[in-house]
Motif scaffolding. Structure first.
Motif, PDB file in Angstrom:
ATOM      1  N   GLU A 160       5.228   1.130  -1.154  1.00 24.34           N
ATOM      2  CA  GLU A 160       4.784  -0.029  -1.930  1.00 24.34           C
ATOM      3  C   GLU A 160       3.299   0.057  -2.270  1.00 24.34           C
ATOM      4  O   GLU A 160       2.860  -0.458  -3.305  1.00 24.34           O
ATOM      5  CB  GLU A 160       5.112  -1.327  -1.191  1.00 24.34           C
ATOM      6  CG  GLU A 160       6.592  -1.489  -0.853  1.00 24.34           C
ATOM      7  CD  GLU A 160       7.535  -1.200  -2.025  1.00 24.34           C
ATOM      8  OE1 GLU A 160       7.148  -1.397  -3.197  1.00 24.34           O
ATOM      9  OE2 GLU A 160       8.668  -0.751  -1.782  1.00 24.34           O
ATOM     10  N   ALA A 161       2.510   0.715  -1.403  1.00 22.34           N
ATOM     11  CA  ALA A 161       1.104   0.939  -1.742  1.00 22.34           C
ATOM     12  C   ALA A 161       0.995   1.865  -2.947  1.00 22.34           C
ATOM     13  O   ALA A 161       0.145   1.667  -3.826  1.00 22.34           O
ATOM     14  CB  ALA A 161       0.366   1.523  -0.542  1.00 22.34           C
ATOM     15  N   ALA A 162       1.867   2.883  -3.005  1.00 20.91           N
ATOM     16  CA  ALA A 162       1.896   3.758  -4.181  1.00 20.91           C
ATOM     17  C   ALA A 162       2.274   2.959  -5.420  1.00 20.91           C
ATOM     18  O   ALA A 162       1.680   3.135  -6.499  1.00 20.91           O
ATOM     19  CB  ALA A 162       2.876   4.902  -3.958  1.00 20.91           C
ATOM     20  N   ARG A 163       3.250   2.066  -5.284  1.00 23.57           N
ATOM     21  CA  ARG A 163       3.663   1.238  -6.420  1.00 23.57           C
ATOM     22  C   ARG A 163       2.498   0.352  -6.885  1.00 23.57           C
ATOM     23  O   ARG A 163       2.288   0.163  -8.090  1.00 23.57           O
ATOM     24  CB  ARG A 163       4.858   0.371  -6.004  1.00 23.57           C
ATOM     25  CG  ARG A 163       5.604  -0.254  -7.186  1.00 23.57           C
ATOM     26  CD  ARG A 163       6.609  -1.298  -6.724  1.00 23.57           C
ATOM     27  NE  ARG A 163       7.504  -0.840  -5.692  1.00 23.57           N
ATOM     28  CZ  ARG A 163       8.664  -0.207  -5.898  1.00 23.57           C
ATOM     29  NH1 ARG A 163       9.035   0.063  -7.130  1.00 23.57           N
ATOM     30  NH2 ARG A 163       9.428   0.148  -4.884  1.00 23.57           N
ATOM     31  N   ALA A 164       1.742  -0.170  -5.929  1.00 24.92           N
ATOM     32  CA  ALA A 164       0.627  -1.052  -6.264  1.00 24.92           C
ATOM     33  C   ALA A 164      -0.495  -0.328  -7.002  1.00 24.92           C
ATOM     34  O   ALA A 164      -1.341  -0.964  -7.631  1.00 24.92           O
ATOM     35  CB  ALA A 164       0.065  -1.699  -4.998  1.00 24.92           C
ATOM     36  N   LEU A 165      -0.502   1.001  -6.941  1.00 25.01           N
ATOM     37  CA  LEU A 165      -1.497   1.794  -7.657  1.00 25.01           C
ATOM     38  C   LEU A 165      -0.919   2.466  -8.900  1.00 25.01           C
ATOM     39  O   LEU A 165      -1.615   3.216  -9.585  1.00 25.01           O
ATOM     40  CB  LEU A 165      -2.079   2.877  -6.732  1.00 25.01           C
ATOM     41  CG  LEU A 165      -2.880   2.363  -5.534  1.00 25.01           C
ATOM     42  CD1 LEU A 165      -3.359   3.528  -4.680  1.00 25.01           C
ATOM     43  CD2 LEU A 165      -4.051   1.506  -5.976  1.00 25.01           C
ATOM     44  N   GLY A 166       0.348   2.210  -9.178  1.00 28.47           N
ATOM     45  CA  GLY A 166       0.989   2.873 -10.308  1.00 28.47           C
ATOM     46  C   GLY A 166       1.240   4.342 -10.064  1.00 28.47           C
ATOM     47  O   GLY A 166       1.329   5.139 -10.996  1.00 28.47           O
ATOM     48  N   LEU A 167       1.375   4.722  -8.777  1.00 30.89           N
ATOM     49  CA  LEU A 167       1.502   6.126  -8.395  1.00 30.89           C
ATOM     50  C   LEU A 167       2.853   6.475  -7.769  1.00 30.89           C
ATOM     51  O   LEU A 167       2.994   7.550  -7.180  1.00 30.89           O
ATOM     52  CB  LEU A 167       0.402   6.509  -7.394  1.00 30.89           C
ATOM     53  CG  LEU A 167      -1.020   6.615  -7.920  1.00 30.89           C
ATOM     54  CD1 LEU A 167      -1.977   6.939  -6.777  1.00 30.89           C
ATOM     55  CD2 LEU A 167      -1.121   7.677  -9.001  1.00 30.89           C
ATOM     56  N   LEU A 168       3.834   5.596  -7.890  1.00 29.81           N
ATOM     57  CA  LEU A 168       5.089   5.829  -7.182  1.00 29.81           C
ATOM     58  C   LEU A 168       5.816   7.071  -7.685  1.00 29.81           C
ATOM     59  O   LEU A 168       6.578   7.687  -6.935  1.00 29.81           O
ATOM     60  CB  LEU A 168       5.995   4.598  -7.280  1.00 29.81           C
ATOM     61  CG  LEU A 168       7.249   4.618  -6.407  1.00 29.81           C
ATOM     62  CD1 LEU A 168       6.915   4.868  -4.938  1.00 29.81           C
ATOM     63  CD2 LEU A 168       8.032   3.317  -6.556  1.00 29.81           C
ATOM     64  N   GLU A 169       5.581   7.470  -8.913  1.00 27.96           N
ATOM     65  CA  GLU A 169       6.198   8.705  -9.419  1.00 27.96           C
ATOM     66  C   GLU A 169       5.562   9.943  -8.795  1.00 27.96           C
ATOM     67  O   GLU A 169       6.140  11.030  -8.839  1.00 27.96           O
ATOM     68  CB  GLU A 169       6.075   8.774 -10.937  1.00 27.96           C
ATOM     69  CG  GLU A 169       6.864   7.715 -11.687  1.00 27.96           C
ATOM     70  CD  GLU A 169       8.363   7.809 -11.424  1.00 27.96           C
ATOM     71  OE1 GLU A 169       8.899   8.931 -11.538  1.00 27.96           O
ATOM     72  OE2 GLU A 169       8.980   6.787 -11.096  1.00 27.96           O
TER      73      GLU A 169
END
Length: 410
Positions: free
Chosen positions: A360-369
């Protein structure tokens, strides 16, 4: 861990005899694989799963025996003000002696104190002062960190802060994401004119920062002591025009409906959220805006109003967890302790805390991909732990069980 053989086949590395917490979205809970293996080539994960089902070709490179240790994604601190000069320990002492916020401000404290310190520091000074804080995060398995500006509050000093943040990514093996937080507070030279300062942010600071490619996102502080929703809308309109995603410090000290504002702009995240109401939470859920939970600030300023964790959970709002490292309200450089705080103070579960500092931290940075889960194709950002079960990462206080940290396969 033991390296069993070294035969680098196309840069292939294999971690075997491991237990994986993949954090994969299509898995139950933490996505646990008890007898697992993970293979990486050229800094990318090419396999993460059961050791017995792994293609034999992945055993041709360098083999590392994890001896039963746990592997999680590398940790991600998705909300920090890591680049700052000096500290505000004197204000801490004043508050302990009973001084109010206003008294501290009249004595020259508050964000303005950090603005003076940052403006007086060179870019090299900022890098040197920040490295120990970054080192502390890295030592606990952090492989990605977001760093905000917001103590410069003019074009030259905001750029200096963001350049220092970018330089940190050259000094250490870590991914740095930068966020322009020029709409953080009112600088002394603004003489109380918030609208004029917001004009400066929108017309001068953001375009200047964007022209040099110094920011990955734009943030702001929507609060009575900072800026109104209408003022933040002007900043966000400009950010969107410049092609930059937005984030928001929202509903920390009062409910100005910052969560709804963030959702309206499809913000990557809204952060703090102690006073967010059901309408705000529903708007975030619909927009896919992540709720970034910051227990360090709640603890440090002795807040009593808790963010609506149960409501976020009920509505399906994704929750990240971060240190909010800053000199005034959260001088915290331990993401492990932050997870314990999120669980103890706010009732977040072990699974929520661990997802909160990875997926979710990755998602919050737009980095989940790119990162945040142990999934084929993503960056080989790993943390390897001397633990018996993942709950230990949330349960312990002041103890670091990190065995090894892998960033981009190295």
């Amino acid at each position: 861990m033991a390296v069993e053989s070294k035969n680098p086949a196309g840069g292939l590395r294999l971690w075997r005899n491991a237990r994986l917490a993949t954090m994969a979205e299509n898995s139950a809970g933490l996505g646990i694989v008890e007898q697992g293996a993970l293979a990486a080539r050229d800094g990318r994960i090419v396999y993460a799963g059961s050791q017995s089902e792994m293609p034999s070709a992945f055993a041709q490179g360098e083999i590392i025996d994890c001896e039963g240790r746990w592997i999680t994604p590398g940790l991600i601190d998705c909300h920090t003000h890591l680049v700052h000069a000096g500290n505000r320990a004197n204000e801490f002492e004043m508050r302990l002696a009973g001084a109010t916020y206003e008294e501290v401000a009249r004595a020259g404290g508050g964000i303005v104190s950090s603005v003076r310190s940052l403006r007086a520091a060179s870019e090299g000074d900022l890098v040197a002062q920040t490295l120990p804080r970054l080192n502390a995060l890295i030592a606990e398995g952090v492989t990605t960190v977001e760093i905000k500006s917001g103590y410069g509050l003019d074009l030259d000093n905001e750029k200096k802060s963001l350049r220092a943040a970018r330089q940190l990514g050259n000094e250490r093996p870590v991914t740095v994401r930068t966020t322009c937080l020029a709409a953080h507070a009112l600088p002394p030279e603004a003489k109380g004119d918030k609208d004029a300062f917001i004009d400066l942010v929108a017309k001068t600071i953001l375009p200047g920062v964007a022209a040099e490619g110094l920011a990955d996102a734009v943030d702001g502080f929507c609060e009575g002591i900072a800026f109104s929703p209408e003022q933040m809308s002007r900043v966000f309109d400009k950010a969107k025009a410049l092609g930059l995603p937005v984030k928001l410090h929202a509903d920390q000290l009062s409910n100005l409906h910052g969560a709804e504002l963030a959702a309206r702009y499809h913000a990557l995240s809204a952060d703090h959220l102690e006073y967010t109401d059901e309408a705000g939470a529903m708007a975030m859920a619909k927009a896919g805006t992540v709720a970034t939970i910051l227990p360090g600030a709640y603890y440090f300023i002795r807040e009593t109003k808790k963010p609506p964790i149960a409501l976020f959970r009920q509505l399906g709002v994704k929750m990240a967890v971060a240190t909010d490292n800053n000199p005034g309200t959260s001088p915290l450089t331990s993401l492990l302790l932050t997870m314990n705080m999120a669980a103890t103070l706010f009732g977040m579960t072990v699974d929520e805390c661990l997802a909160g500092v990875t997926r979710e931290a990755a998602r919050a940075l737009g980095l989940l991909e790119e990162t945040g889960t142990l999934v084929s194709g993503k960056s080989a950002d790993l943390a390897i732990w001397d633990i018996e079960r993942p709950a230990e990462l949330v349960y312990r206080m002041g103890f670091n069980p990190l065995h090894a940290r892998i960033w981009r396969g190295q």
